[in-house]
Design a protein around this motif. Sequence first.
Motif, PDB file in Angstrom:
ATOM      1  N   THR A 145      46.733  -4.218  30.311  1.00  0.00           N
ATOM      2  CA  THR A 145      47.154  -4.285  31.713  1.00  0.00           C
ATOM      3  C   THR A 145      47.933  -3.044  32.117  1.00  0.00           C
ATOM      4  O   THR A 145      47.806  -2.562  33.245  1.00  0.00           O
ATOM      5  CB  THR A 145      48.021  -5.533  31.985  1.00  0.00           C
ATOM      6  N   HIS A 156      47.609   0.018  30.833  1.00  0.00           N
ATOM      7  CA  HIS A 156      46.663   1.126  30.975  1.00  0.00           C
ATOM      8  C   HIS A 156      45.915   1.026  32.306  1.00  0.00           C
ATOM      9  O   HIS A 156      45.714   2.037  32.992  1.00  0.00           O
ATOM     10  CB  HIS A 156      45.676   1.130  29.806  1.00  0.00           C
ATOM     11  N   TYR A 157      45.523  -0.188  32.682  1.00  0.00           N
ATOM     12  CA  TYR A 157      44.816  -0.337  33.949  1.00  0.00           C
ATOM     13  C   TYR A 157      45.760  -0.117  35.133  1.00  0.00           C
ATOM     14  O   TYR A 157      45.363   0.421  36.168  1.00  0.00           O
ATOM     15  CB  TYR A 157      44.158  -1.713  34.052  1.00  0.00           C
ATOM     16  N   GLU A 158      46.998  -0.541  34.968  1.00  0.00           N
ATOM     17  CA  GLU A 158      48.006  -0.321  36.012  1.00  0.00           C
ATOM     18  C   GLU A 158      48.119   1.167  36.332  1.00  0.00           C
ATOM     19  O   GLU A 158      48.233   1.551  37.506  1.00  0.00           O
ATOM     20  CB  GLU A 158      49.350  -0.862  35.528  1.00  0.00           C
ATOM     21  N   ASN A 163      45.738   3.362  36.055  1.00  0.00           N
ATOM     22  CA  ASN A 163      44.546   3.734  36.812  1.00  0.00           C
ATOM     23  C   ASN A 163      44.717   3.427  38.295  1.00  0.00           C
ATOM     24  O   ASN A 163      44.226   4.167  39.153  1.00  0.00           O
ATOM     25  CB  ASN A 163      43.318   3.003  36.268  1.00  0.00           C
ATOM     26  N   TYR A 196      45.015  -6.702  40.288  1.00  0.00           N
ATOM     27  CA  TYR A 196      44.012  -6.394  39.272  1.00  0.00           C
ATOM     28  C   TYR A 196      44.125  -7.445  38.169  1.00  0.00           C
ATOM     29  O   TYR A 196      45.124  -8.142  38.064  1.00  0.00           O
ATOM     30  CB  TYR A 196      44.208  -4.974  38.699  1.00  0.00           C
ATOM     31  N   TRP A 197      43.097  -7.579  37.376  1.00  0.00           N
ATOM     32  CA  TRP A 197      42.994  -8.506  36.253  1.00  0.00           C
ATOM     33  C   TRP A 197      42.834  -9.960  36.694  1.00  0.00           C
ATOM     34  O   TRP A 197      43.826 -10.660  36.897  1.00  0.00           O
ATOM     35  CB  TRP A 197      44.174  -8.368  35.300  1.00  0.00           C
ATOM     36  N   GLU A 223      37.828  -5.144  30.486  1.00  0.00           N
ATOM     37  CA  GLU A 223      37.740  -4.141  31.544  1.00  0.00           C
ATOM     38  C   GLU A 223      37.081  -4.719  32.792  1.00  0.00           C
ATOM     39  O   GLU A 223      37.529  -4.464  33.916  1.00  0.00           O
ATOM     40  CB  GLU A 223      36.940  -2.936  31.045  1.00  0.00           C
ATOM     41  N   MET A 261      39.558  -6.914  34.569  1.00  0.00           N
ATOM     42  CA  MET A 261      40.564  -6.088  35.241  1.00  0.00           C
ATOM     43  C   MET A 261      40.061  -5.685  36.618  1.00  0.00           C
ATOM     44  O   MET A 261      40.764  -5.797  37.633  1.00  0.00           O
ATOM     45  CB  MET A 261      40.873  -4.829  34.413  1.00  0.00           C
ATOM     46  N   LYS A 262      38.820  -5.209  36.662  1.00  0.00           N
ATOM     47  CA  LYS A 262      38.233  -4.751  37.917  1.00  0.00           C
ATOM     48  C   LYS A 262      38.003  -5.914  38.882  1.00  0.00           C
ATOM     49  O   LYS A 262      38.205  -5.780  40.094  1.00  0.00           O
ATOM     50  CB  LYS A 262      36.918  -4.024  37.649  1.00  0.00           C
ATOM     51  N   GLU A 299      40.725  -6.848  41.318  1.00  0.00           N
ATOM     52  CA  GLU A 299      40.909  -6.054  42.532  1.00  0.00           C
ATOM     53  C   GLU A 299      40.200  -6.686  43.722  1.00  0.00           C
ATOM     54  O   GLU A 299      40.575  -6.458  44.873  1.00  0.00           O
ATOM     55  CB  GLU A 299      40.427  -4.628  42.301  1.00  0.00           C
TER      56      GLU A 299
END
Length: 238
Positions: free
Chosen positions: A26, A28-30, A32, A194-195, A214, A217-218, A221
């Motif tokens: 989470t 790492h995606y944050e 992004n 996200y997530w 992944e 995560m997308k 959104e």
Amino acid sequence: MDAEEKQRLEHIANNSLYDKGANAATIHYEFNVFRRFVVPGSILELGPAEGLMTGHLVDLGQEVICVDGSEFFSEKLKEKYPSIEVITSLFENFETDRKFQNIVLGHVLEHVDDPVEILKLARNWLAPDGILFAAVPNARSLHRQAGVIMGLLGAENELNDLDHHHGHRRVFDPESFRQAFLQSGYNIDYFGGYWLKPVSNSQIEAHWSPEMLEAFMKLGERYPDISGEIYVVGSLKK
């Protein structure tokens, strides 16, 4: 009070799980998500913990200053990222005359005693044309809603075992999260999530592939109100 809070933070730091498993994914995606909004100039990161977000911020090639209340985390950060400035301080005690173009609070506001107070303090550190980015867990996440239906939680915003382990003091829903910014005198430029998290971390880590993680995560959104994490990008009112 300061001594008690510092002791609490050191206990959390020495038992932290933020850099492991789904929690790490989470963060790492944050980054992004944050990368879409970052503006040129300095970055102040409040509450970097193990420094997963910090590493991404350093890679941007902009000046990074970190403030954390834990001596344990601060020393680890200094060893890991010797090029950045790390300040050990409770946010309430942090003082600086500098103005930063970017302020990052990743998984911070659910930990502090008074989120509105911290956001108001951060206004003093934010440049007039800067942005403040904050992300927190969402009480309306699908897995929390399912937990209520199953009788595992009494309410969506009830603290669960993992919340207690992390030292969370609250779980925001989208309305209470946005309201904290409005009460603190910010414009809310963007709200999102996200997530899409349907089950617990332990179930995800036992059965999901990196590709599944992944994808979800997308998916979060697309459905921010029920995503596992929500975020706000705020700016100072002119």
